[in-house]
Design a protein around this motif. Sequence first.
Motif, PDB file in Angstrom:
ATOM      1  N   THR A 188       0.826  -1.215   0.000  1.00  0.00           N
ATOM      2  CA  THR A 188       0.000   0.000   0.000  1.00  0.00           C
ATOM      3  C   THR A 188       0.859   1.264   0.000  1.00  0.00           C
ATOM      4  O   THR A 188       0.334   2.364   0.160  1.00  0.00           O
ATOM      5  CB  THR A 188      -0.981   0.051   1.195  1.00  0.00           C
ATOM      6  N   ASN A 189       2.153   1.125  -0.202  1.00  0.00           N
ATOM      7  CA  ASN A 189       3.030   2.300  -0.174  1.00  0.00           C
ATOM      8  C   ASN A 189       2.664   3.322  -1.247  1.00  0.00           C
ATOM      9  O   ASN A 189       2.798   4.528  -1.031  1.00  0.00           O
ATOM     10  CB  ASN A 189       4.494   1.878  -0.315  1.00  0.00           C
ATOM     11  N   ALA A 242       0.039   5.649   0.129  1.00  0.00           N
ATOM     12  CA  ALA A 242       0.612   6.646   1.046  1.00  0.00           C
ATOM     13  C   ALA A 242       1.347   7.737   0.261  1.00  0.00           C
ATOM     14  O   ALA A 242       1.222   8.923   0.577  1.00  0.00           O
ATOM     15  CB  ALA A 242       1.551   5.978   2.047  1.00  0.00           C
ATOM     16  N   ASP A 243       2.091   7.339  -0.769  1.00  0.00           N
ATOM     17  CA  ASP A 243       2.786   8.327  -1.599  1.00  0.00           C
ATOM     18  C   ASP A 243       1.790   9.259  -2.283  1.00  0.00           C
ATOM     19  O   ASP A 243       2.023  10.461  -2.400  1.00  0.00           O
ATOM     20  CB  ASP A 243       3.660   7.639  -2.647  1.00  0.00           C
ATOM     21  N   LYS A 251      -0.194   8.433  11.188  1.00  0.00           N
ATOM     22  CA  LYS A 251       0.605   9.300  10.309  1.00  0.00           C
ATOM     23  C   LYS A 251      -0.164  10.556   9.909  1.00  0.00           C
ATOM     24  O   LYS A 251       0.386  11.653   9.922  1.00  0.00           O
ATOM     25  CB  LYS A 251       1.023   8.527   9.056  1.00  0.00           C
ATOM     26  N   TYR A 252      -1.433  10.397   9.552  1.00  0.00           N
ATOM     27  CA  TYR A 252      -2.216  11.524   9.049  1.00  0.00           C
ATOM     28  C   TYR A 252      -3.098  12.168  10.121  1.00  0.00           C
ATOM     29  O   TYR A 252      -3.844  13.096   9.823  1.00  0.00           O
ATOM     30  CB  TYR A 252      -3.062  11.081   7.843  1.00  0.00           C
ATOM     31  N   THR A 269      -2.111  -1.690   9.241  1.00  0.00           N
ATOM     32  CA  THR A 269      -1.831  -0.664   8.237  1.00  0.00           C
ATOM     33  C   THR A 269      -2.755   0.534   8.430  1.00  0.00           C
ATOM     34  O   THR A 269      -2.312   1.682   8.393  1.00  0.00           O
ATOM     35  CB  THR A 269      -1.966  -1.242   6.818  1.00  0.00           C
ATOM     36  N   ALA A 322      -2.792  15.242   1.706  1.00  0.00           N
ATOM     37  CA  ALA A 322      -2.857  14.807   3.109  1.00  0.00           C
ATOM     38  C   ALA A 322      -3.761  15.709   3.952  1.00  0.00           C
ATOM     39  O   ALA A 322      -4.289  15.269   4.973  1.00  0.00           O
ATOM     40  CB  ALA A 322      -1.458  14.738   3.713  1.00  0.00           C
ATOM     41  N   TYR A 377      -1.717   4.414   9.183  1.00  0.00           N
ATOM     42  CA  TYR A 377      -2.179   5.558   8.380  1.00  0.00           C
ATOM     43  C   TYR A 377      -2.856   6.584   9.287  1.00  0.00           C
ATOM     44  O   TYR A 377      -2.618   7.789   9.152  1.00  0.00           O
ATOM     45  CB  TYR A 377      -3.169   5.103   7.308  1.00  0.00           C
ATOM     46  N   ASP A 407       0.519  11.684   0.175  1.00  0.00           N
ATOM     47  CA  ASP A 407       1.560  12.658   0.487  1.00  0.00           C
ATOM     48  C   ASP A 407       1.787  13.670  -0.633  1.00  0.00           C
ATOM     49  O   ASP A 407       2.460  14.682  -0.427  1.00  0.00           O
ATOM     50  CB  ASP A 407       2.882  11.937   0.792  1.00  0.00           C
TER      51      ASP A 407
END
Length: 149
Positions: A74-75, A78-79, A115-116, A108, A87, A112, A82
């Motif tokens: 799932t990277n 996320a990219d 992170k967000y 995961t 975001a 997320y 970002d």
Amino acid sequence: MATYRLLYASIEGNTQSFINKLQAVADEKGDTIDAKVVGDETDYEAEHQPFVAIVPTYLTGGTGTGPAVVEIFTNALADYIDFEDNATLIKGVVGSGNRNFNDQYILTAKRYAKKYQVPVIGDYELRGTSYDAEKIYQSIRETLGEKHG
């Protein structure tokens, strides 16, 4: 009639299957799901409305939840989040996984969310059930509000 934006990753089709269930619920309510699958081949674009991310859990590196456990697959999502100001528009995360993996279940999505700095607004196992879709659809509506779209 409202439209709800979802960004998601689907590796083996489980998340896509769940998106289809969410779309069926939205149709019943007279609403629309605007869902975009994000993978390695996806061109990045600036998002223009609030969205919810739906992420499966695919991990490598052990059976725990520490830093040795690395997210795989799932990277790209996320990219994408970002990219530019995307975001700032994420409002919640829905996670899927397999409960057999205990503490790693929806890890995961939890990462997320951290992170967000948004809440995990729902979770389901594997492809999810119709009941899961009803429940999570309601969470999406509450999270994004009924006037987006």
